[in-house]
Design a protein around this motif. Structure first.
Motif, short mmCIF file in Angstrom:
data_model
loop_
_atom_site.label_atom_id
_atom_site.label_comp_id
_atom_site.label_asym_id
_atom_site.label_seq_id
_atom_site.Cartn_x
_atom_site.Cartn_y
_atom_site.Cartn_z
N LEU A 1 0.84 -1.22 0.00
CA LEU A 1 0.00 0.00 0.00
C LEU A 1 0.87 1.26 0.00
O LEU A 1 0.57 2.23 -0.71
CB LEU A 1 -0.94 0.00 1.20
N ALA A 2 1.96 1.25 0.75
CA ALA A 2 2.86 2.40 0.76
C ALA A 2 3.48 2.62 -0.62
O ALA A 2 3.61 3.75 -1.08
CB ALA A 2 3.96 2.21 1.81
N GLU B 1 0.77 4.10 -2.85
CA GLU B 1 0.51 5.50 -2.50
C GLU B 1 1.61 6.43 -3.00
O GLU B 1 1.36 7.59 -3.28
CB GLU B 1 0.34 5.63 -0.98
#
Length: 76
Positions: free
Chosen positions: A70-71, A74
Motif C-alpha cells: 500500500l505504501a 501510494e
C-alpha cells in the motif's frame, strides 16, 4: 583438412564406457513441489483501487507485506 577433422573428432569424442570406466546411471530424488497457489481463490478482503488496480487478501496474509504494498502504491 579431412585428416585434421578426423583427429579433432576423435580427440573431442567422449570416452566410451569400459570395464575400468563404466558408465552408470544414478537415481536422483527430486522433492515434490507444492501445488501452485491460485490467485483465483476466494479472498476475505478485496480492494478495488483507481486505475484498474485490485488487491485480493486471503486469510493468511502478512500485514507487513500488505503495508509495504500500500505504501508503494501510494507513492506513485
Amino acid at each position: 583438412s579431412a585428416r585434421a577433422l578426423g583427429y579433432w573428432q576423435a580427440k573431442l569424442r567422449p570416452p566410451e564406457p569400459t570395464a575400468a570406466n563404466p558408465s552408470q546411471l544414478v537415481a536422483v530424488m527430486i522433492p515434490a513441489k507444492e501445488p501452485a497457489r491460485s490467485f483465483e481463490a476466494p479472498a476475505s478482503l478485496h480492494l478495488l483501487l483507481p486505475g484498474n488496480l485490485s488487491i485480493a487478501v486471503g486469510d493468511h496474509f502478512s500485514p507487513q507485506t500488505l503495508n509495504r504494498l500500500l505504501a508503494t502504491l501510494e507513492g506513485r
